[in-house]
Each structure stands twice: as C-alpha cells, then as structure tokens.
Scaffold this motif. Structure first.
Motif, PDB file in Angstrom:
ATOM      1  N   LEU A 175      11.170   3.436   7.385  1.00  0.00           N
ATOM      2  CA  LEU A 175       9.944   3.661   6.616  1.00  0.00           C
ATOM      3  C   LEU A 175      10.219   3.579   5.113  1.00  0.00           C
ATOM      4  N   ARG A 176      11.355   4.081   4.680  1.00  0.00           N
ATOM      5  CA  ARG A 176      11.698   3.993   3.257  1.00  0.00           C
ATOM      6  C   ARG A 176      11.808   2.536   2.830  1.00  0.00           C
ATOM      7  N   GLY A 182       6.828  -3.089   0.245  1.00  0.00           N
ATOM      8  CA  GLY A 182       5.405  -3.259   0.014  1.00  0.00           C
ATOM      9  C   GLY A 182       4.531  -3.213   1.248  1.00  0.00           C
ATOM     10  N   PHE A 183       5.056  -2.748   2.367  1.00  0.00           N
ATOM     11  CA  PHE A 183       4.233  -2.621   3.563  1.00  0.00           C
ATOM     12  C   PHE A 183       3.180  -1.541   3.361  1.00  0.00           C
ATOM     13  N   SER A 184       2.037  -1.710   3.975  1.00  0.00           N
ATOM     14  CA  SER A 184       1.009  -0.674   3.947  1.00  0.00           C
ATOM     15  C   SER A 184       1.435   0.467   4.864  1.00  0.00           C
ATOM     16  N   MET A 186      -0.139   1.762   7.331  1.00  0.00           N
ATOM     17  CA  MET A 186      -0.440   1.404   8.718  1.00  0.00           C
ATOM     18  C   MET A 186       0.538   0.360   9.241  1.00  0.00           C
ATOM     19  N   GLY A 187       0.937  -0.577   8.379  1.00  0.00           N
ATOM     20  CA  GLY A 187       1.909  -1.579   8.793  1.00  0.00           C
ATOM     21  C   GLY A 187       3.251  -0.960   9.114  1.00  0.00           C
ATOM     22  N   SER A 188       3.676  -0.006   8.282  1.00  0.00           N
ATOM     23  CA  SER A 188       4.945   0.677   8.526  1.00  0.00           C
ATOM     24  C   SER A 188       4.883   1.495   9.808  1.00  0.00           C
ATOM     25  N   LEU A 189       3.754   2.176  10.017  1.00  0.00           N
ATOM     26  CA  LEU A 189       3.590   2.972  11.237  1.00  0.00           C
ATOM     27  C   LEU A 189       3.674   2.076  12.465  1.00  0.00           C
ATOM     28  N   ALA A 190       3.000   0.939  12.411  1.00  0.00           N
ATOM     29  CA  ALA A 190       3.019   0.018  13.547  1.00  0.00           C
ATOM     30  C   ALA A 190       4.423  -0.516  13.800  1.00  0.00           C
TER      31      ALA A 190
END
Length: 259
Positions: A175-176, A182-184, A186-190
């Motif tokens: 996640l870091r 630059g991921f959003s 929601m993109g990182s969560l997915a």
C-alpha cells in the motif's frame, strides 16, 4: 550520517520495478503457483471437495530431526522477503515504524488483533464449509505433521510466519508503494485484496473469495489505524486456530472435513 539515505525521492520507475521484484520473490510468485495448482485441480477428474490441499506437511517422513530442520528452514527462508522489505523501508528513510510493524503499541495491537480474529474466525469457518459443500473448494488439511514433540511449536511458528509475511508485504509495504506510485485508494485496496486472494486460489474459488474479502477488511483497518501490528496478531491467531485446532479435532468431530 551523510549518505545514509537517498538525497532525492526514488523515481516512479525504481519504485515500480522494486515492487514487482519484491512480489516476484514472494507472494506474487505464490499467486502464480496457486493459479497453476488450481488449474490442475479443476481439470482433474472428480470434484474439488474430493481433493485436498495440505498446508503443513512432513518434509522428511519417518525422520523427525531432519523433518524439524526442514520445517525451520522453510519458516526462516519464507521471512527473507520481509527482511528485504524492511531494508528497503530503512533505505528510504522510513523504517518498520512507518507501517506500524513495531512494539510501540503492544496493548493496542494485541487487543485489536484479538477482536478481529474473533470476528473473522467463526465467519471464515462457516464460509469454508459452505464453499466446500457447494463444490467450490478443496478439502483444506491445515496440518499433516507427525505426532512428535515439536509439532505444535512448529505450527505456531508457521502461523506467525504466514501472518508476518502477508501483512508486512501485502498490506504495509504494497500500500505504501502503490500510494507513492499514484494509485487511488480504491485501486490500492483492489490490488492488495486480489493479490491476497490469488495466492489462496490453490484452495479453490472459496479460498480466493474468502481471503479477498478478508483483504478488503484488513486494508480498511490498516488505513484507519496506520499499523500492521493488529493485523499480524489477528492473522497469527486465525492460523493458530486453524492449524492447532485441526490437529486436535480432526477425526473427532463430524463437522470438520478431513482428507
């Protein structure tokens, strides 16, 4: 000391390549391996529930001391990616504390982790039994170690190794890096939750979906608390419950499937 850390932020290309290499050396490779295993299972005659996925198996049947050596070797080498990730965070000037992998708040981590494990544990068992009954999951055999003195200590160490590897790499580190790339949110969560599901695909569709949902919950809690500590505690307790619980109950209760 001058020169201890980079004088300028790492470029996007370096961060991207570093992240891909870390995953290729750890849980990303496990995801590919799980996919190949799943393909093998679904193309094999018979239903998924009639096949078994064994997690902690003997590495040297009939030779307990050699088996112990292999078990400890496997646990230690599986943690090398964690050491690499922590090294990369230190090089960056952040360190383990930046993802909450430290002993700064032990009470917080233990309390929150225990609550999470209690909430997810019973739900997870029910979901596994349902998925298997519907034919979406293999029969998971959490342990198949010989009845020797080191059996339960090794199962506990294995549980801790799994939790540290997954939560440090798939939550804290990933996640870091995705944030830096630059991921959003929601993109990182997915990305994190799908990755978690992918390396459990060897268990079947149920293992993929269940762990992906768990990944969503863990990412949301990490975003709220900024610490992987509670997640490591929760995951360790869940795996200890699965490994040790199976060792104690297999063949003694009717509701627990065995191979």
């Amino acid at each position: 000391m001058a020169g201890s850390f980079p004088s300028e932020p790492l470029s996007r290309r370096i961060l991207r390549d570093e992240t891909l290499l870390v995953l290729a050396l750890s849980l990303g490779a496990s995801g590919v391996s799980a996919l190949i295993s799943f393909i093998g299972s679904v193309t094999k005659p018979g239903g998924l529930k009639d096949q078994a996925a064994t997690l902690n198996a003997s590495a040297a049947p009939g030779r307990p001391w050699l088996d112990l050596a292999w078990q400890l070797f496997g646990i230690c080498t599986a943690l090398v990616p964690v050491a690499l990730v922590l090294h990369l965070l230190v090089r960056e000037g952040a360190g383990a504390r930046s993802i909450g992998f430290d002993l700064k708040r032990p009470g917080f981590d233990l309390t929150r982790g225990t609550v999470i494990a209690a909430g997810i544990g019973s739900t997870g068992i029910a979901f596994y039994l349902l998925a298997r009954a519907l034919g979406f999951n293999l029969t998971v055999v959490p342990e198949a170690l010989p009845d020797v003195w080191w059996k339960f200590p090794v199962l506990i160490l294995s549980a801790a190794q799994n939790s540290i590897l997954e939560e440090v790499v798939v939550v804290g580190y990933l996640l870091r890096r995705l944030d830096q790339l630059g991921f959003s949110p929601m993109g990182s969560l997915a990305a994190s939750s799908v990755l978690r599901g992918s390396y459990h695909l060897y268990q079947g569709i149920g293992g993929f979906i269940g762990n992906m949902v768990m990944g969503v919950v863990f990412v949301l809690l990490y975003r709220r608390w900024g610490r992987v500590g509670p997640l490591v505690v929760a995951h360790t307790l869940l795996d200890i419950g699965a490994f040790v619980g199976y060792a104690l109950l297999a063949g003694k209760v009717s509701w627990l499937p065995t191979a």
